[in-house]
Design a protein around this motif. Structure first.
Motif, PDB file in Angstrom:
ATOM      1  N   GLY A 141       0.781  -1.229   0.000  1.00 27.00           N
ATOM      2  CA  GLY A 141       0.000   0.000   0.000  1.00 27.00           C
ATOM      3  C   GLY A 141       0.811   1.276   0.000  1.00 27.00           C
ATOM      4  N   HIS A 142       2.112   1.171   0.265  1.00 26.60           N
ATOM      5  CA  HIS A 142       2.921   2.382   0.414  1.00 26.60           C
ATOM      6  C   HIS A 142       4.298   2.217  -0.216  1.00 26.60           C
ATOM      7  CE1 HIS A 142       0.006   3.801   3.405  1.00 26.60           C
ATOM      8  NE2 HIS A 142       0.046   2.579   3.900  1.00 26.60           N
ATOM      9  N   SER A 143       4.756   3.261  -0.858  1.00 32.99           N
ATOM     10  CA  SER A 143       6.169   3.410  -1.214  1.00 32.99           C
ATOM     11  C   SER A 143       6.525   4.820  -0.779  1.00 32.99           C
ATOM     12  CB  SER A 143       6.407   3.216  -2.712  1.00 32.99           C
ATOM     13  OG  SER A 143       6.083   1.904  -3.115  1.00 32.99           O
ATOM     14  N   SER A 144       7.292   4.943   0.278  1.00 29.33           N
ATOM     15  CA  SER A 144       7.510   6.252   0.894  1.00 29.33           C
ATOM     16  C   SER A 144       8.957   6.457   1.279  1.00 29.33           C
ATOM     17  CB  SER A 144       6.648   6.397   2.161  1.00 29.33           C
ATOM     18  OG  SER A 144       5.294   6.113   1.921  1.00 29.33           O
ATOM     19  N   LEU A 145       9.387   7.702   1.178  1.00 26.55           N
ATOM     20  CA  LEU A 145      10.675   8.124   1.719  1.00 26.55           C
ATOM     21  C   LEU A 145      10.393   9.057   2.880  1.00 26.55           C
ATOM     22  CD1 LEU A 145      13.006   8.739  -1.360  1.00 26.55           C
ATOM     23  CD2 LEU A 145      13.522   7.331   0.645  1.00 26.55           C
ATOM     24  N   LEU A 146      10.870   8.682   4.064  1.00 25.76           N
ATOM     25  CA  LEU A 146      10.583   9.419   5.281  1.00 25.76           C
ATOM     26  C   LEU A 146      11.875   9.721   6.019  1.00 25.76           C
ATOM     27  CD1 LEU A 146       7.759   6.996   6.474  1.00 25.76           C
ATOM     28  CD2 LEU A 146       7.422   9.119   5.219  1.00 25.76           C
ATOM     29  N   MET A 147      11.932  10.886   6.647  1.00 26.19           N
ATOM     30  CA  MET A 147      13.089  11.246   7.461  1.00 26.19           C
ATOM     31  C   MET A 147      12.621  11.487   8.888  1.00 26.19           C
ATOM     32  SD  MET A 147      16.181  13.937   6.721  1.00 26.19           S
ATOM     33  CE  MET A 147      15.282  15.447   7.025  1.00 26.19           C
ATOM     34  N   SER A 148      13.295  10.829   9.844  1.00 25.82           N
ATOM     35  CA  SER A 148      12.896  10.927  11.239  1.00 25.82           C
ATOM     36  C   SER A 148      14.060  11.381  12.109  1.00 25.82           C
ATOM     37  CB  SER A 148      12.389   9.565  11.736  1.00 25.82           C
ATOM     38  OG  SER A 148      12.150   9.601  13.129  1.00 25.82           O
ATOM     39  N   SER A 149      13.804  12.402  12.911  1.00 28.57           N
ATOM     40  CA  SER A 149      14.791  12.829  13.894  1.00 28.57           C
ATOM     41  C   SER A 149      14.421  12.339  15.294  1.00 28.57           C
ATOM     42  CB  SER A 149      14.916  14.354  13.906  1.00 28.57           C
ATOM     43  OG  SER A 149      13.692  14.956  14.266  1.00 28.57           O
ATOM     44  N   ASP A 150      13.152  11.897  15.458  1.00 28.40           N
ATOM     45  CA  ASP A 150      12.670  11.299  16.704  1.00 28.40           C
ATOM     46  C   ASP A 150      11.464  10.453  16.330  1.00 28.40           C
ATOM     47  OD1 ASP A 150      11.322  10.662  19.077  1.00 28.40           O
ATOM     48  OD2 ASP A 150      11.856  12.532  20.058  1.00 28.40           O
ATOM     49  N   ILE A 151      11.599   9.151  16.405  1.00 23.40           N
ATOM     50  CA  ILE A 151      10.558   8.258  15.904  1.00 23.40           C
ATOM     51  C   ILE A 151       9.245   8.431  16.648  1.00 23.40           C
ATOM     52  CG2 ILE A 151      11.140   6.318  17.402  1.00 23.40           C
ATOM     53  CD1 ILE A 151       9.976   6.250  13.692  1.00 23.40           C
ATOM     54  N   THR A 152       9.253   9.000  17.844  1.00 18.02           N
ATOM     55  CA  THR A 152       8.012   9.162  18.604  1.00 18.02           C
ATOM     56  C   THR A 152       7.299  10.480  18.317  1.00 18.02           C
ATOM     57  OG1 THR A 152       9.122  10.168  20.513  1.00 18.02           O
ATOM     58  CG2 THR A 152       8.940   7.760  20.485  1.00 18.02           C
ATOM     59  N   THR A 153       7.996  11.446  17.731  1.00 23.11           N
ATOM     60  CA  THR A 153       7.371  12.760  17.528  1.00 23.11           C
ATOM     61  C   THR A 153       7.626  13.389  16.166  1.00 23.11           C
ATOM     62  OG1 THR A 153       9.295  13.929  18.455  1.00 23.11           O
ATOM     63  CG2 THR A 153       7.522  13.310  19.985  1.00 23.11           C
ATOM     64  N   ASP A 154       8.650  12.965  15.452  1.00 23.05           N
ATOM     65  CA  ASP A 154       9.032  13.691  14.248  1.00 23.05           C
ATOM     66  C   ASP A 154       9.384  12.745  13.105  1.00 23.05           C
ATOM     67  OD1 ASP A 154       9.810  15.687  12.463  1.00 23.05           O
ATOM     68  OD2 ASP A 154      11.866  15.732  13.221  1.00 23.05           O
ATOM     69  N   VAL A 155       8.414  12.494  12.243  1.00 20.33           N
ATOM     70  CA  VAL A 155       8.638  11.748  11.010  1.00 20.33           C
ATOM     71  C   VAL A 155       8.143  12.628   9.871  1.00 20.33           C
ATOM     72  CG1 VAL A 155       8.105   9.689   9.672  1.00 20.33           C
ATOM     73  CG2 VAL A 155       8.387   9.517  12.144  1.00 20.33           C
ATOM     74  N   ARG A 156       9.058  12.983   8.973  1.00 19.46           N
ATOM     75  CA  ARG A 156       8.722  13.920   7.898  1.00 19.46           C
ATOM     76  C   ARG A 156       8.723  13.223   6.546  1.00 19.46           C
ATOM     77  NH1 ARG A 156      12.034  17.811   5.061  1.00 19.46           N
ATOM     78  NH2 ARG A 156      13.779  17.309   6.430  1.00 19.46           N
ATOM     79  N   PRO A 157       7.599  13.279   5.810  1.00 22.94           N
ATOM     80  CA  PRO A 157       7.562  12.649   4.487  1.00 22.94           C
ATOM     81  C   PRO A 157       8.289  13.482   3.441  1.00 22.94           C
ATOM     82  CG  PRO A 157       5.460  13.691   4.975  1.00 22.94           C
ATOM     83  CD  PRO A 157       6.304  13.848   6.206  1.00 22.94           C
ATOM     84  N   LEU A 158       9.161  12.836   2.680  1.00 20.58           N
ATOM     85  CA  LEU A 158       9.864  13.497   1.586  1.00 20.58           C
ATOM     86  C   LEU A 158       9.268  13.128   0.235  1.00 20.58           C
ATOM     87  CD1 LEU A 158      13.621  13.105   2.653  1.00 20.58           C
ATOM     88  CD2 LEU A 158      12.039  14.983   3.140  1.00 20.58           C
ATOM     89  N   GLY A 159       8.782  11.902   0.118  1.00 23.46           N
ATOM     90  CA  GLY A 159       8.214  11.452  -1.136  1.00 23.46           C
ATOM     91  C   GLY A 159       7.337  10.240  -0.921  1.00 23.46           C
ATOM     92  N   SER A 160       6.443   9.973  -1.882  1.00 24.16           N
ATOM     93  CA  SER A 160       5.529   8.844  -1.755  1.00 24.16           C
ATOM     94  C   SER A 160       5.058   8.398  -3.132  1.00 24.16           C
ATOM     95  CB  SER A 160       4.327   9.231  -0.890  1.00 24.16           C
ATOM     96  OG  SER A 160       3.603  10.295  -1.496  1.00 24.16           O
ATOM     97  N   THR A 161       4.271   7.355  -3.149  1.00 21.47           N
ATOM     98  CA  THR A 161       3.708   6.835  -4.389  1.00 21.47           C
ATOM     99  C   THR A 161       2.578   7.726  -4.868  1.00 21.47           C
ATOM    100  OG1 THR A 161       4.244   4.547  -3.863  1.00 21.47           O
ATOM    101  CG2 THR A 161       2.464   4.896  -5.385  1.00 21.47           C
ATOM    102  N   ILE A 162       2.560   8.019  -6.171  1.00 23.29           N
ATOM    103  CA  ILE A 162       1.458   8.817  -6.719  1.00 23.29           C
ATOM    104  C   ILE A 162       0.421   7.933  -7.414  1.00 23.29           C
ATOM    105  CG2 ILE A 162       2.941  10.835  -6.985  1.00 23.29           C
ATOM    106  CD1 ILE A 162       2.994  10.272  -9.993  1.00 23.29           C
ATOM    107  N   ASP A 163       0.716   6.639  -7.555  1.00 21.13           N
ATOM    108  CA  ASP A 163      -0.266   5.704  -8.105  1.00 21.13           C
ATOM    109  C   ASP A 163      -0.063   4.334  -7.458  1.00 21.13           C
ATOM    110  OD1 ASP A 163       2.027   4.758  -9.704  1.00 21.13           O
ATOM    111  OD2 ASP A 163       1.567   6.417 -11.060  1.00 21.13           O
ATOM    112  N   ASP A 164       0.355   3.332  -8.219  1.00 20.07           N
ATOM    113  CA  ASP A 164       0.572   2.008  -7.646  1.00 20.07           C
ATOM    114  C   ASP A 164       1.826   1.994  -6.781  1.00 20.07           C
ATOM    115  OD1 ASP A 164      -1.590   1.115  -8.979  1.00 20.07           O
ATOM    116  OD2 ASP A 164      -0.540  -0.207 -10.366  1.00 20.07           O
ATOM    117  N   ALA A 165       1.707   1.439  -5.576  1.00 20.20           N
ATOM    118  CA  ALA A 165       2.887   1.213  -4.741  1.00 20.20           C
ATOM    119  C   ALA A 165       3.661   0.030  -5.303  1.00 20.20           C
ATOM    120  CB  ALA A 165       2.467   0.945  -3.297  1.00 20.20           C
ATOM    121  N   ALA A 166       4.888  -0.134  -4.853  1.00 23.98           N
ATOM    122  CA  ALA A 166       5.741  -1.205  -5.369  1.00 23.98           C
ATOM    123  C   ALA A 166       5.103  -2.579  -5.162  1.00 23.98           C
ATOM    124  CB  ALA A 166       7.111  -1.144  -4.701  1.00 23.98           C
TER     125      ALA A 166
END
Length: 366
Positions: A141-166
């Motif tokens: 369901g997901h193909s995402s690039l995420l950057m986290s500086s604190d897994i409990t409070t800060d996960v920032r999406p950089l990119g994702s799937t625009i149609d079919d996920a992998a």
């Protein structure tokens, strides 16, 4: 060890009922009941079937996890559950079960994010996550690039799937090749016998003007289907191994290329890969080589921890407890589109731990 939080995690976002128990960063139990065989004849996951399967499997799977961990439910410090994203009906089963156990035990309840859990599970394999960490999550369901500086409070999406996920692309190509469902494992097996350079399938969104971190596999899926159709119409035998290898190479090439680029562009020295497709052998091999060439440290959990499981939810729940994050309220609800920026769902006002003290810790559950 005894001072580390002991947390049970429940995962029901799709077709697997996962229950994990974690003490700190140590995995004690990882029980799974899968309904994949019930969906195979439909060629994909049927939400209603998944929800009913979760209902049937929930209590036995929790009991098995407690037995495997060698603990009593009353020993737990908290209950964590996937609150989203995922299939609404499936999520509701898990959330309802987590509420029941937390209330009966008088323990704090933590509704956590499915995607953040996929990142946090790596702590069970390789220890605390570096901060920051880049994460490539690839699943059905997901193909995402995420950057986290604190897994409990800060996960920032950089990119994702625009149609079919992998993962969706793997399933659909496998269906065209008549290889069955799910497609990821079977294409991986066939690809080992094929030539990844046999067919020049397209690499989506890799042009100079395309979104640097977004993914698109719909065009690739269509190109593969048309190539197979042309072969069949010409009365020729479709080389399943070569098609599988060439398709897989196209997917893996794009995933790893964009992940390494994201690390370089953002000055991040650690890349974590998770999600069901992270079990793919070619993805692991190419990521290892490209990260080594780029001076990036690669972290990939063992295959069983890459697919949906309760251990990843328990891992994030344990981190929430350890860092003193607020628990969820009793009116926690499932959110099928919960954004990854909401790593967990605390109660309004952040004082949800107070709800535990309204219950005697031994009056409902023995």
């Amino acid at each position: 060890m005894a001072d580390e939080p002991l947390v049970l995690g429940i995962e029901t976002s799709c077709d697997e009922t996962g229950v994990g128990i974690v003490r700190g960063h140590t995995l004690l139990a990882d029980a799974i009941a899968s309904s994949v065989d019930e969906h195979a004849r439909f060629g994909g996951v049927v939400p209603e079937v998944a929800s009913r399967a979760h209902l049937e499997a929930m209590v036995p799977t929790i009991q098995r996890a407690l037995k495997d961990a060698g603990i009593a439910a009353s020993d737990l410090d908290g209950i964590a559950v996937t609150a989203g994203p995922g299939l609404s009906g499936a999520l509701l089963v898990g959330v309802a079960a987590a509420k029941a156990y937390a209330y009966a035990l008088g323990k704090p309840l933590y509704g956590v994010n499915h995607l953040a859990s996929h990142i946090c599970v790596d702590q069970l394999e390789h220890g605390p996550l570096p901060e920051p960490t880049m994460a490539l999550l690839v699943s059905g369901g997901h193909s995402s690039l995420l950057m986290s500086s604190d897994i409990t409070t800060d996960v920032r999406p950089l990119g994702s799937t625009i149609d079919d996920a992998a993962g969706e692309a793997f399933d659909k190509v496998a269906r065209v090749l008549n290889l069955g469902f799910p497609g990821g494992p079977v294409i991986d097996r066939w690809a080992r016998e094929g030539d990844p350079a046999a067919i020049a399938f397209p690499r989506g969104l890799t042009g100079p003007r395309d979104a640097a971190y977004d993914f698109s596999f719909s065009g690739l899926k269509t190109a593969v289907a048309r190539w197979i159709e042309a072969k069949r119409n010409a009365g020729e035998t479709v080389p399943v191994a070569d098609v599988s290898a060439s398709f897989q190479e196209a997917v893996v090439d794009v995933l790893t290329r964009k992940a390494v680029r994201a690390c370089k562009d953002n000055g991040v020295e650690h890349l974590m890969i998770g999600g069901g497709v992270a079990a793919n052998s070619r993805l692991r091999a190419m990521a290892e080589q490209r990260c080594e060439d780029a001076g990036i440290t690669l972290r990939v959990p063992r295959p069983k921890l890459c697919t949906d499981n309760g251990a990843m939810v328990a891992a994030l729940g344990a981190e929430m407890v350890a860092r003193g994050r607020p628990a969820s309220a009793w009116d926690l609800s499932a959110d099928s589109s919960l954004p990854v920026t909401r790593t967990h769902v605390p109660a309004p006002g952040g004082d949800a731990h107070d709800h535990v003290h309204e219950i005697s810790k031994d009056n409902l559950y023995t």
